[in-house]
Write an enzyme that holds these catalytic residues in place. Sequence first.
Site, short mmCIF file in Angstrom:
data_model
loop_
_atom_site.label_atom_id
_atom_site.label_comp_id
_atom_site.label_asym_id
_atom_site.label_seq_id
_atom_site.Cartn_x
_atom_site.Cartn_y
_atom_site.Cartn_z
N ASP A 391 0.91 -1.28 0.05
CA ASP A 391 0.12 -0.13 -0.06
C ASP A 391 0.78 1.24 0.06
O ASP A 391 2.12 1.30 0.23
CB ASP A 391 -0.90 0.02 1.15
CG ASP A 391 -2.13 0.83 0.86
OD1 ASP A 391 -2.30 1.40 -0.15
OD2 ASP A 391 -3.12 0.65 1.73
N GLU A 394 2.90 6.96 -2.42
CA GLU A 394 2.71 7.88 -3.32
C GLU A 394 3.68 9.34 -2.68
O GLU A 394 4.19 9.26 -1.62
CB GLU A 394 1.25 8.88 -2.88
CG GLU A 394 0.25 7.82 -3.41
CD GLU A 394 -0.51 6.88 -2.24
OE1 GLU A 394 -1.58 6.95 -2.38
OE2 GLU A 394 0.18 6.42 -1.69
N ASP A 457 -18.85 10.26 -11.80
CA ASP A 457 -18.19 11.19 -12.60
C ASP A 457 -17.74 12.42 -11.60
O ASP A 457 -16.75 13.19 -11.63
CB ASP A 457 -19.48 12.04 -13.32
CG ASP A 457 -19.56 10.97 -14.66
OD1 ASP A 457 -18.65 10.29 -15.01
OD2 ASP A 457 -20.43 11.38 -15.28
#
Length: 639
Positions: A391, A394, A457
């Site tokens: 995990d 980033e 969206d």
Amino acid sequence: MIPSAARTMFLYLLIVYTTGTWLRPVSPLLITAKTEYNSFDLDEDLIRVVHPNGFVNIDWGLTLPEGAKGVNCTEGDYCLDFEVARVVVTQEEHCHKVSWVATNLTELKDCVIIDGHWYGGGEQDAHSWPLENVPHFETPFAIGHGWLQCLAEAYWVSSQGAAIRVEEGTPLFVSLPDHNLDLVADRLCLSAKHQAPFSSQEGDSLNLTYYVCTGNDVKEVHTRSYSKFFQNPSGMPDLRMLQDPIWSTWAEYHKDINETRVREFAANIKEYGFNYSQIEIDDNWETCYGDLTFDPAKFPDPKKMVDDLHSDNFRVTLWTHPFINDNCDSFHFADEKGYLIKNAAGLTEKTTWWNGKAGMVDFTNEEAVSWWSQRLETLRETLGVDSFKFDAGEASFLPKDYVLNAPRKFWPNIFTVRYAEAITKFGEMAEIKIGMGTQIYPNFMRLSDKDSIWEGDSLNGLRSIVPSTLNLGLVGYPFVLPDMIGGNAYHLLLPSPELFVRWVQANALLPGLQFSIVPWKLGDEVVQRSQEAIALHEKAMPLFLQLAQESIETGAPIARPTWWLCPELEACLTANQQFLLGDDVLVTPVVHKGATTLSVALPPGQWKRADTGDVHEGPSTIILEGITTESLVYFTREI
């Protein structure tokens, strides 16, 4: 004879009438070039690259002082020097390389005008397909920053047969502005700045280098360009993970896990007759985050637990991460050894993540990587653990003051790249969620955590699955693991039975299946529909293996956009809730609550609906009636 000015205006209006596009008045050309692929023109306002079937226009030099004049210089094929910056243009096959270097500017900025539809860029929150449907503010093109999530590639393609690729090592900021406020982005803006989270030293040059490439349509420009900029996968993930579901403890138990619950979880999976590749023990199995030691209060005999699970043919994987919390014994050891990210003063710099304050293992330090890897290998050797779910990673988790052991121009994204490199050494079972330029690795790429909701969206629910999968495949990651079926049940929000059924049906013909919320909690119909989806996935294994091999050989996605077969048709270009599995299967999941009808954009050919046997002729858009929760809709191409 018509006067020349009137003749020019007539031609201009004719183009507007026939194309529907308003054109800028043409300024004197500063650079013009024609190649076998396209023409390249640069005037005082625009870069125009035109090919027989399309074009791309770029607002260039947006940070040059007003009135700046370019003087010809000798670099590349074409060169203009504006004193404060210089631009060099070089032809490379079907592409033109545009290279800016600033001599007295703090920002370089060019904006691609969005004509037609655009795709690519990596994983985003609220990801849309096509890209322009969701405008975005400017964000650094660094993994996890702003609206970028866990995977990013500065690569975009358009329905006009154009592609843009920004060179690695650029301190890139990207935005998708909506200047006319119609909720559709009208520019793809590329900006280079020496600003955080990127790093620079005094005297470093500021560069913005990108490629403008063309092809006859969106598929051709992509297939031409992809191999120029990226590598194909070197292999495929573990075969059992491709065929059978992964079962994770996360969404079912979140952090409230122990040995008893893991055993019960496995027993129930078997009792209800579900297939499985492995059981994944997720967050909070450690004594302290980063110590990599089972908490004995929760797991009194982890080796016996693993052995017993193996005897039931479960493989066992553990959730892990690049952090070591500052209250852990391992933190002090790693700090003393210099294995954690340091600041400019040479001291360990802590960061904050969702489980506390921690140091980050420095994956640009080979000794640190070796130490970190060996600790995980020890878990495999002593307890029999099969692999890991990796995990985080980033770049956004790096502390504000950080130093990496790599060329500065690649900071901070090189941290993510090196973490991915370290992960892949654990083999084809390793599950990963971050990447940049790491297409070569043969691992499942997990989508970012999904919420247990319908919307996609503007939110991160079921309707984000297909757009995100299409985008990852386009930028070179075909082995998509679409996160957990039914979402992550955050805030104790479980999906409704209908939502779960639609989710498992949408996943059935994607490369990987991952359960965590258990179907039997939601009723008998959910169990039945889940079993049907798993059976269909297993039945499709020969096709998955064929397409995986094709990805290895050509870089083609496994789940492909509809425009792969009809790149000039508007309905295919905008279809965002369906995908092709190869070239002969069209998958059209139902992703709207209470739906009784389904709109499908069919590519050319005859398409047979699998559940009814009805044959439809494409290209066409059809409306299917009588949709129920039994409807797992896909088509096979007959011709």
